[in-house]
Enzyme design. Sequence first.
Site, mmCIF file in Angstrom:
data_model
loop_
_atom_site.group_PDB
_atom_site.id
_atom_site.type_symbol
_atom_site.label_atom_id
_atom_site.label_comp_id
_atom_site.label_asym_id
_atom_site.label_seq_id
_atom_site.Cartn_x
_atom_site.Cartn_y
_atom_site.Cartn_z
ATOM 1 N N LEU A 119 0.885 -1.158 0.000
ATOM 2 C CA LEU A 119 0.000 0.000 0.000
ATOM 3 C C LEU A 119 0.925 1.210 0.000
ATOM 4 C CD1 LEU A 119 -2.994 0.811 0.079
ATOM 5 C CD2 LEU A 119 -2.824 0.919 2.568
ATOM 6 N N ASP A 120 0.808 2.057 -1.019
ATOM 7 C CA ASP A 120 1.759 3.144 -1.220
ATOM 8 C C ASP A 120 1.913 4.026 0.018
ATOM 9 O OD1 ASP A 120 2.110 2.296 -3.817
ATOM 10 O OD2 ASP A 120 0.617 3.681 -4.641
ATOM 11 N N ILE A 121 3.054 4.650 0.121
ATOM 12 C CA ILE A 121 3.366 5.499 1.270
ATOM 13 C C ILE A 121 2.367 6.637 1.423
ATOM 14 C CG2 ILE A 121 4.925 7.035 -0.019
ATOM 15 C CD1 ILE A 121 6.742 7.001 2.485
ATOM 16 N N SER A 123 -0.810 6.445 0.626
ATOM 17 C CA SER A 123 -2.160 5.879 0.713
ATOM 18 C C SER A 123 -2.362 5.315 2.116
ATOM 19 C CB SER A 123 -2.343 4.757 -0.321
ATOM 20 O OG SER A 123 -2.124 5.238 -1.635
#
Length: 243
Positions: A119-121, A123
Amino acid sequence: MEKIRLSKLMSQQGICSRREADSYIERGWVYVDGERISELGAKVLPIQKIKLHNMAQAQQSTQVTILLNKPVGYVSGQPEPGYKPAISLISQESRFQGDHSTRQFNPAYLKGLAPAGRLDIDSWGLLVLTQDGRVAKQLIGAESGIEKEYLVRVEGTLSKQGLRLLNHGLSLDGEALKHAEVTRQNQDQLRFILREGKKRQIRRMCELAGLKVTGLKRVRIGKVKLGELPLGKWRYLRDGEEF
């Protein structure tokens, strides 16, 4: 019918990960058609029956899977300069008070705990961390088709054609994307349901449709929902709870 490597077959059948299979085989914890197999690299027929020793089953039962509501600013996996990994949020103090699991927290659980997907930084939302190779394979294996659901806040104007493209017709990195389910929730929010997870996929899809993502939250993985789990808190995957 050709024989295949036993550890590969065990992984394909969802018994455990290939690394775990090799460990079990070395310990003599794997039986094929009732015969103990302890040779690494042993090959068997796909139709042969595989069974684990009770010791292997007991070890699997101690493996934990944790659900975390990851905040923005934390990386899913290895730490990046200036940022902390999501696993650093896992402690007794940050456990969700509504977690009714009877399993106690033990810092030893952090050993071997790894994110099953990223899960992107920038997000936030549901992140799964697990010691269990079966869970990891189910969520991020090459054949995984588990749905992941996101609420995405955007800026820009989305045309009917753009919405159609978000659902099907876009390519990233030279590969056509799988069908997605993208619906408009309101003027500035979309709901995405994906069955794949390319790097920064949703943000890049939105760029191709002329949109800028201003907020991204993952709310569901398979049948497991983020629910009322507070930001920065975690709980155990419950007994009987499946993705």
